[in-house]
Design a protein around this motif. Structure first.
Motif, PDB file in Angstrom:
ATOM      1  N   UNK A  65       0.798  -1.052   0.016  1.00 20.70           N
ATOM      2  CA  UNK A  65      -0.021  -0.104   0.033  1.00 20.70           C
ATOM      3  C   UNK A  65       0.863   1.207  -0.099  1.00 20.70           C
ATOM      4  N   UNK A  66       1.985   1.127   0.930  1.00 20.47           N
ATOM      5  CA  UNK A  66       2.802   2.349   0.783  1.00 20.47           C
ATOM      6  C   UNK A  66       3.376   2.672  -0.487  1.00 20.47           C
ATOM      7  N   UNK A  67       3.662   1.557  -1.197  1.00 20.28           N
ATOM      8  CA  UNK A  67       4.376   1.668  -2.502  1.00 20.28           C
ATOM      9  C   UNK A  67       3.523   2.143  -3.530  1.00 20.28           C
ATOM     10  N   UNK A  68       2.298   1.716  -3.449  1.00 17.37           N
ATOM     11  CA  UNK A  68       1.084   2.136  -4.285  1.00 17.37           C
ATOM     12  C   UNK A  68       0.921   3.661  -4.373  1.00 17.37           C
ATOM     13  N   UNK A  69       0.736   4.109  -3.048  1.00 23.80           N
ATOM     14  CA  UNK A  69       0.547   5.464  -2.617  1.00 23.80           C
ATOM     15  C   UNK A  69       1.538   6.247  -3.118  1.00 23.80           C
ATOM     16  N   UNK A  70       2.902   5.951  -2.654  1.00 24.13           N
ATOM     17  CA  UNK A  70       4.082   6.692  -3.173  1.00 24.13           C
ATOM     18  C   UNK A  70       4.364   6.782  -4.675  1.00 24.13           C
ATOM     19  N   UNK A  71       3.875   5.867  -5.482  1.00 29.17           N
ATOM     20  CA  UNK A  71       4.067   5.756  -6.798  1.00 29.17           C
ATOM     21  C   UNK A  71       2.969   6.173  -7.693  1.00 29.17           C
ATOM     22  N   UNK A  72       1.884   6.641  -6.961  1.00 31.47           N
ATOM     23  CA  UNK A  72       0.679   6.759  -7.554  1.00 31.47           C
ATOM     24  C   UNK A  72       0.842   8.353  -8.361  1.00 31.47           C
ATOM     25  N   UNK A  73      -0.107   8.259  -9.278  1.00 39.35           N
ATOM     26  CA  UNK A  73      -0.338   9.569 -10.065  1.00 39.35           C
ATOM     27  C   UNK A  73      -1.583  10.294  -9.580  1.00 39.35           C
ATOM     28  N   UNK A  74      -1.498  11.499  -9.069  1.00 40.42           N
ATOM     29  CA  UNK A  74      -2.736  12.261  -8.508  1.00 40.42           C
ATOM     30  C   UNK A  74      -3.267  13.176  -9.781  1.00 40.42           C
TER      31      UNK A  74
END
Length: 343
Positions: free
Chosen positions: A143-152
């Protein structure tokens, strides 16, 4: 290059990892979060969605896909970006990102209150809920990786200007054009800083489009000839300029994050002024109903004036572009977005 699926339609910069797409904001990007809210700001009925997966109305304010879907699709993340409040959402649907936007929302908290939709602050709380749910499915590290590497992606402000400022007797007597745009930019900045605090590192923010030239505002404020309303466009340009400056300041304050302004004003104005250059015929009214004023509940299946061939129209209803126009805009924005955020 790392990306979730191999069908990306654009070149993602080398060494960039885009794990998911997360979207916040208003009706330009809401894929159906308003469907179960007690509000008039809905579009989960025909003829909305006429060209979406066999004519399915989903709460998207267009005839088909909207920018949220197109960004995710073009990046090869997923075909559609689901609404987080969709009651049929499964845990596996959370992978690759979701949509938290609420049609009718604005950076000014009053805007959401006036039409009973989710304010931007509530959308941030839903993001926390999303992380908790996903953690139960794939674990904290992923989850932490998904959030950190997400495009917002963030799109808001249109309803603040069109509805709250010009069409309700609330803010216009308290603020002039300059001071109200300053209020909006302060609110936008607070939202972006909170989003950063929750883990976002790559954020694209939509500028406002030329609101004085959209069909509904031509009808309401453009006089008998339905001209573009310069007061509105002036306010939009002022807001866009101040927001651009604030994003530069935030980039300096948060050196490990990048935020960029996605200019929709110039491109959409060009499509409106030169529709034939883009394969369209009509840009001063929408396809739905008379095209002069209908949006939301007024754009419905009992309105017999709705056009039969949407391909010639820039606007679907009097406020929102067609899927074809959204595709043109996103295609034009995506390259700059990737360069600004990932190079």
């Amino acid at each position: 290059m790392q990306i979730c699926t191999p069908q990306a339609a654009v070149g993602v910069p080398e060494n960039a990892t885009i794990s998911a797409v997360f979207v916040f904001g208003d009706s330009i990007v809401d894929t159906g979060n308003n469907n179960n809210l007690i509000t008039l700001v809905k579009s989960n009925f025909p003829p909305y969605g006429r060209d979406f997966m066999g004519g399915k109305p989903t709460g998207r304010f267009s005839n088909g896909r909207i920018p949220s879907d197109i960004f995710a699709q073009q990046l090869g993340i997923k075909e559609l970006l689901p609404a987080f409040l969709d009651p049929n959402l499964q845990l596996q649907d959370l992978i690759g990102g979701v949509n938290f936007a609420s049609a009718g929302a604005g950076f000014d908290p009053l805007t959401s209150e006036l039409v009973f939709v989710m304010p931007m602050s509530k959308q941030l709380r839903l993001f926390d809920e999303y992380k908790t749910k996903l953690k139960s499915f794939i674990g904290e590290e992923r989850v932490n990786s998904t959030v950190a590497n997400g495009l917002y992606i963030v799109s808001a402000g249109s309803d603040d200007i069109v509805n709250t400022y010009f069409h309700t007797p609330t803010r216009i007597f308290q603020y002039n054009l300059s001071s109200y745009t300053e209020l909006l930019v302060r609110s936008a900045s607070s939202f972006l800083q909170e989003l950063h605090a929750k883990g976002a590192r790559r954020i694209g923010v939509f500028s406002l489009s030329p609101l004085g030239c959209i069909p509904s505002q031509r009808t309401l404020a453009g006089g008998i000839e339905r001209r573009c309303t310069e007061d509105y466009n002036q306010m939009v340009r002022l807001f866009n300029s101040k927001l651009s400056s604030e994003l530069r300041r935030l980039n300096g304050a948060f050196p490990h994050a990048r935020m960029t302004l996605l200019d929709t004003y110039g491109p959409l104005l060009d499509v409106m002024k030169n529709p034939r250059s883009y394969g369209f015929e009509i840009s001063d009214r929408g396809c739905c109903g008379s095209g002069l004023i209908e949006a939301g509940f007024m754009c419905n299946q009992w309105n017999l004036l709705t056009c039969s061939n949407v391909s010639g129209y820039v606007f679907w209803d009097s406020y929102h572009p067609t899927e074809n126009v959204y595709r043109i805009l996103v295609q034009g924005l995506l390259g700059k977005l990737l360069v600004d955020l990932y190079s």
